[in-house]
Design an enzyme around this catalytic site. Structure first.
Site, PDB file in Angstrom:
ATOM      1  N   ASP A   6      44.787  56.493  60.919  1.00 37.03           N
ATOM      2  CA  ASP A   6      45.819  56.094  59.951  1.00 37.03           C
ATOM      3  C   ASP A   6      45.596  56.730  58.593  1.00 37.03           C
ATOM      4  O   ASP A   6      46.041  56.208  57.579  1.00 37.03           O
ATOM      5  CB  ASP A   6      45.803  54.567  59.775  1.00 37.03           C
ATOM      6  CG  ASP A   6      45.971  53.851  61.081  1.00 37.03           C
ATOM      7  OD1 ASP A   6      46.864  54.235  61.839  1.00 37.03           O
ATOM      8  OD2 ASP A   6      45.215  52.903  61.352  1.00 37.03           O
ATOM      9  N   SER A  37      45.871  57.377  52.893  1.00 37.53           N
ATOM     10  CA  SER A  37      45.737  56.193  53.725  1.00 37.53           C
ATOM     11  C   SER A  37      47.162  55.776  54.036  1.00 37.53           C
ATOM     12  O   SER A  37      47.921  55.437  53.151  1.00 37.53           O
ATOM     13  CB  SER A  37      45.009  55.102  52.957  1.00 37.53           C
ATOM     14  OG  SER A  37      45.131  53.893  53.664  1.00 37.53           O
ATOM     15  N   ARG A  38      47.544  55.860  55.311  1.00 39.01           N
ATOM     16  CA  ARG A  38      48.961  55.706  55.629  1.00 39.01           C
ATOM     17  C   ARG A  38      49.412  54.255  55.639  1.00 39.01           C
ATOM     18  O   ARG A  38      50.581  53.974  55.475  1.00 39.01           O
ATOM     19  CB  ARG A  38      49.268  56.338  56.994  1.00 39.01           C
ATOM     20  CG  ARG A  38      49.016  57.814  56.984  1.00 39.01           C
ATOM     21  CD  ARG A  38      49.640  58.528  58.148  1.00 39.01           C
ATOM     22  NE  ARG A  38      49.117  59.885  58.189  1.00 39.01           N
ATOM     23  CZ  ARG A  38      48.257  60.326  59.091  1.00 39.01           C
ATOM     24  NH1 ARG A  38      47.857  59.526  60.046  1.00 39.01           N
ATOM     25  NH2 ARG A  38      47.809  61.553  59.042  1.00 39.01           N
ATOM     26  N   VAL A  39      48.495  53.332  55.892  1.00 38.18           N
ATOM     27  CA  VAL A  39      48.940  51.940  55.988  1.00 38.18           C
ATOM     28  C   VAL A  39      48.264  51.009  54.993  1.00 38.18           C
ATOM     29  O   VAL A  39      48.742  49.920  54.738  1.00 38.18           O
ATOM     30  CB  VAL A  39      48.704  51.379  57.411  1.00 38.18           C
ATOM     31  CG1 VAL A  39      49.565  52.105  58.410  1.00 38.18           C
ATOM     32  CG2 VAL A  39      47.250  51.448  57.789  1.00 38.18           C
TER      33      VAL A  39
END
Ligand SMILES: Nc1ncnc2c1ncn2[C@@H]1O[C@H](COP(=O)(O)OP(=O)(O)OP(=O)(O)O)[C@@H](O)[C@H]1O
Ligand SMILES: [Mg+2]
Lengths: 181, 499
Positions: free
Chosen positions: B339, B364-366
């Protein structure tokens, strides 16, 4: 590994050309030959070796087939094996032939290890038990090994049936050790 | 007390009398080839993939390759004890490792056996090493933060509990250091940590264990070691074992963090096994399923839904690159599974920027959803200022005639870079992190010489610690209100008055 597979191909080819009556004779031949070759690995190696001229090796191989019932069949097999430099797998072929024939006759060879000589009635009862488990008629090959302490260990190609005292004690000790932890 | 021999034998006799002897029936096969940690077994037609195989001499193996006529096994033990013609037994069990609270504080191998000389582990529960990752319904998006204690990460690349964040970089760029600092920072966070060392030198692992011990972090940590000296099969197995141990806590509704250090070496060990098992090699000689190797491992990290107790397992896999090449086979694979990534750069590391995080290439995608609100109030500005600085810095090298505004941006940028530097083993609370970033954002550090910024930072922390404990607790509860900001400005001025 590869040898076993190649040997299987040879033995299947041989069996596919036989009828039920012939099979019994071939089985007899197989038994004689495997008994005599069992202790002669060096001879097998020599016959398969390039160190000696092919002619001589063929001659020896043909002589090996003389006392057998199906001389022609064995002669053909041996000369093919020699020319393909595959004579070393002869023992594997014999083993597989035996297994295949047993399979056809609903028989199974069982190696039975016991700790010491047993009276006939005990052996018979073990035998019946094994027949029940395996659902086949069995041929016993008995081996004595005091290390198992008592009971019996039976092995087939794909099963291990362990009713030895040694195994039971080992299991008991393992359980006890786990509890002590 | 003395026991006579006859007493012993009578006790034994009584025990044996009560015994029920039984007959074990097991399916067997014959070993036809053995060597290099691999065995091939002929027969054993019904064996399952991943099943444990019992070899003579108490050696364990695992069936990996089920072929038409033979079974390829990897061996976890001394290959020398097995010879051709040996009989191998099926166990009808998938390989299992011990799990539970008892594992905490221990150093174990890939089979969960102790390596720390502290005696047997009295675990009661065993779980299979290979478990299917949870489905979509059982999960929920990450929502709580996992604080690393590192300013550069918690501010710009926030990680949420249940997330998978890759740490990637060349050798000796501080990858392990980030992982260890994150473990140290979980001291009061009630997060169980699992550190899986794959293919590392034993001396490096010993160093890490010593640090964890010294900092009191071992009591909530499990260390799983498959060092470089161990067989490829144990190295291959170790991350799955560690993951199973972590899942235990997740399924109990707790929070766990697992670090795989590193998956590059894991891929190499799997390549070795695959080549020995004669699976066809593909790109870089890795087998075709090397993607699945890591995807099924990392998919097991998750945040559970509320019905299942809302536990979480966060994964921080580490990948080593060669010459910063992110496009090599294994790095691209793992980047696509995770992620987000924290990209460490050797150029930054050697120029003294440590942790050497390349903010531009790290994401940080989430984790943004999970970031603490007060921190969120200051990071937007930080990111923009840093990005502008990165652009201007290159430009500034050529000309000296810069306008006022540009010079101001450069001044600010240099100070921001300075405050994001952080020494090892000194994780910071969110409040302190927010505070120092706020201070730089508001320009309080612009007047300070770059060399002195660290001193101001230290002064700030000690002032906060000694005088503003309660204020710090309250300030991280929600996003920074105007009131709070005003109070913070006052503290900033007070600290600066000493310089
Ligand atoms: N923030 C930091 N400040 C100062 N020194 C650091 C910092 N982070 C790491 N180091 C030092 O840099 C060196 C390399 O760090 P580390 O072992 O974490 O790197 P790595 O990328 O894991 O290396 P390897 O490729 O060998 O696994 C160590 O000596 C460590 O002490
Ligand atoms: Mg490292």
């Amino acid at each position: 590994m590869k040898n076993i597979l190649v040997a299987q191909r040879y033995s299947q080819a041989i069996i596919s050309g036989l009828d039920t009556k012939e099979i019994n004779f071939v089985l007899a031949d197989v038994e004689i030959m495997s008994n005599s070759l069992k202790t002669e690995q060096e001879l097998v190696n020599a016959v398969n070796s390039y160190l000696f001229p092919l002619k001589k090796r063929l001659k020896i191989a043909m002589e090996m087939t003389q006392n057998l019932k199906y001389t022609r069949l064995w002669e053909n097999l041996f000369s093919i094996l020699l020319k393909k430099h595959r004579f070393n797998i002869i023992t594997d072929i014999l083993l597989d032939l035996e297994n295949e024939i047993f399979e056809k006759k609903n028989l199974i060879k069982v190696g039975l290890t016991i700790a010491h000589e047993l009276p006939k009635n005990v052996l018979d009862s073990i035998s019946t038990q094994l027949t029940d488990i395996l659902e086949k008629d069995i041929i016993l090959e008995i081996k004595i090994d005091p290390e198992i302490l008592g009971g019996f260990v039976a092995t087939t190609d794909s099963l291990l049936i362990d009713g030895s005292i040694k195994n039971n004690l080992v299991k008991l000790i393992k359980v006890k050790l786990k509890k002590m932890k | 007390m003395k026991i006579q021999p006859d007493e012993i034998s009578s006790i034994l006799r009584n025990k044996i009398k009560g015994l029920k002897f039984d007959i074990d029936i097991s399916e067997t096969g014959k070993v036809v080839q053995v060597g290099d940690g691999i065995a091939r077994i002929y027969g054993m037609d019904n064996v399952m993939a991943g099943e444990m195989i019992d070899f003579p001499g108490d050696v364990m193996g695992m069936a990996l390759n089920l072929e038409e006529d033979n079974v390829g096994c990897i061996i976890f033990g001394e290959t020398r004890k097995i010879k051709e013609g040996d009989i191998a037994k099926r166990t009808k069990k998938i390989l299992q490792v011990p799990v539970g609270e008892e594992m905490l504080g221990r150093v174990v191998n890939a089979l969960g056996e102790p390596l720390d000389g502290k005696g047997q582990i009295k675990a009661e529960t065993y779980h299979p090493v290979e478990r299917k990752a949870l489905g979509v319904v059982q999960r929920q998006p990450v929502k709580e933060p996992l604080q690393t204690g590192l300013k550069a990460i918690d501010s710009m690349i926030p990680i949420g509990r249940g997330q998978r964040e890759l740490i990637i970089g060349d050798r000796q760029t501080g990858k392990t250091a980030i992982a260890i600092d994150t473990i140290l920072n979980q001291k009061d966070a009630d997060v169980v940590c699992i550190y899986v060392a794959i293919g590392q030198k034993k001396s490096s692992v010993a160093k890490i264990v010593n640090i964890l011990n010294a900092k009191g972090a071992m009591k909530y940590t499990i260390v799983v070691v498959a060092s470089a000296a161990e067989s490829a099969s144990l190295q291959y197995l170790s991350p799955y074992s560690g993951c199973t141990m972590g899942e235990f806590f997740r399924d109990k509704g707790k929070h766990a963090l697992i670090i795989y250090d590193d998956l590059s070496k894991h891929a190499v060990s799997y390549r070795e096994l695959s080549l020995l098992l004669r699976r066809p090699p593909g790109r870089e000689a890795y087998p075709g399923d090397v993607f699945y190797l890591h995807s099924r491992l990392l998919e097991r990290a998750s945040k559970l839904n509320d019905e299942l107790g809302s536990g979480s397992l966060t994964a921080l896999p580490i990948i080593e690159t060669q010459a910063d090449d992110l496009t090599a086979y294994i790095p691209t694979n793992v980047i696509s599974i995770t992620d987000g990534q924290i990209f460490l750069n050797s150029r930054l590391f050697y120029s003294g920027i440590r942790p050497a995080i390349n903010a531009g290439l790290s994401v940080s995608r989430v984790g943004g959803n999970a970031q603490i609100k007060s921190m969120k109030s200051v990071t937007g500005q930080l990111r923009v200022a840093l990005a502008q600085y990165a652009e201007l810095e290159a430009f500034a090298k050529f000309g000296s005639d810069l306008d006022k505004a540009t010079q101001a941006q450069l001044t600010r940028g240099r100070r921001l870079v300075e405050i994001l530097k952080q020494a090892q083993y000194s994780p910071l609370s969110v409040a302190k992190q927010t505070f120092i970033i706020f201070m730089a954002n508001e320009g309080y550090l612009d007047e300070i010489e770059v060399e002195n910024v660290k001193k101001v930072e230290e002064e700030l922390y000690s002032t906060l610690d000694s005088e503003y404990k309660e204020f710090m607790e309250s300030m991280v509860k929600d996003k920074l209100s105007e009131e709070t900001k005003e109070a913070m400005r006052k503290i900033c001025k007070k600290v600066l008055s000493k310089f």
